[in-house]
Design a protein around this motif. Structure first.
Motif, short mmCIF file in Angstrom:
data_model
loop_
_atom_site.label_atom_id
_atom_site.label_comp_id
_atom_site.label_asym_id
_atom_site.label_seq_id
_atom_site.Cartn_x
_atom_site.Cartn_y
_atom_site.Cartn_z
N ALA A 286 0.82 -1.22 0.00
CA ALA A 286 0.00 0.00 0.00
C ALA A 286 0.85 1.27 0.00
O ALA A 286 0.59 2.20 -0.77
N GLU A 287 1.87 1.32 0.84
CA GLU A 287 2.69 2.54 0.92
C GLU A 287 3.39 2.80 -0.40
O GLU A 287 3.41 3.94 -0.89
N LYS A 288 3.97 1.76 -1.00
CA LYS A 288 4.65 1.92 -2.29
C LYS A 288 3.66 2.36 -3.36
O LYS A 288 3.97 3.21 -4.21
N ASP A 289 2.45 1.79 -3.34
CA ASP A 289 1.44 2.15 -4.34
C ASP A 289 1.02 3.61 -4.19
O ASP A 289 0.80 4.30 -5.19
N MET A 290 0.89 4.09 -2.94
CA MET A 290 0.52 5.50 -2.73
C MET A 290 1.59 6.42 -3.32
O MET A 290 1.28 7.43 -3.96
#
Length: 228
Positions: A99-103
């Protein structure tokens, strides 16, 4: 950036809180509609204001949550990205651990948009339109609790295809081809293919098969006999 959450799933709420904390430390503001804001205990905006302010929304839940989000943003220029915390993940395909990388990728503009077709349906009675429906997955004409088989005349852009004895007819988008349509024996169609799928439900015949129509074709389903 908007945030839409399945508030009935503890895992989805935990992911939402994680993203809110990440946003505070990264200088990213998430905009929440009233329900999510109330559950998470932060300030939100009303529904109409949310649709005006948001251009990209993160959807946390499963495919059902993604479908509800699609209905919520219908008619507004809002792109959706789903983080899957459900079972299937056909629509909400993002992984919680990424999730963090996708954001960060979304904020950097490192993404592509995948348009999805939407069905518009009209219900007519005595020649008058009485209701309009929109669907990302499918529209279904079914017999409900009645024990009789329906006889449904199917027309494609004004031309009669057939009258099919069946429990009902599913009209599906490519997106919906992995849902109810798949259970009824329909094909899996990639979202980028411009078509509509017509699938009989439990047809009482040896020759009835799913049919592909064009994306712009007008499909008319008319109950005949006892079910008019």
């Amino acid at each position: 950036m908007g945030l839409l959450v399945n508030t009935r799933k503890p895992g989805a709420l935990a992911m939402a809180r994680f993203l809110l904390e990440w946003g505070m430390s990264s200088g990213v503001s998430f905009i929440l509609p009233p329900h999510e804001a109330s559950v998470l205990g932060i300030q939100g905006v009303d529904d109409d204001e949310w649709r005006k302010m948001v251009t990209v929304a993160i959807v946390i839940g499963g495919d059902g949550t993604f479908l509800r989000a699609a209905r919520y943003v219908m008619g507004a220029p809002v792109s959706l990205y789903g983080i899957n915390l459900g079972h299937l993940g056909f629509l909400a395909s993002g992984k919680a651990e990424e999730a963090e990388k996708d954001m960060e990728s979304i904020l950097a503009g490192e993404y592509t948009l995948q348009p999805h077709s939407v069905l518009e349906g009209e219900i007519y009675r005595d020649g008058k339109s009485i209701h309009t429906l929109f669907a990302l997955n499918d529209l279904v004409l079914a017999k409900g609790a009645m024990a009789r088989v329906m006889h449904i005349e199917v027309c494609i852009s004004g031309k009669v295809l057939n009258t099919i004895p069946a429990d009902g007819i599913i009209v599906s988008t490519p997106t919906g081809s992995t849902a109810y349509a798949l259970s009824a024996g329909g094909p899996i169609v990639p979202p980028h293919i411009p078509c509509t799928v017509i699938i009989p439900i439990c047809a009482h015949t040896l020759y009835s098969r799913p049919v592909l129509a064009g994306e712009k074709d007008v499909i008319t389903l008319t109950p005949r006999g006892y079910h008019r």
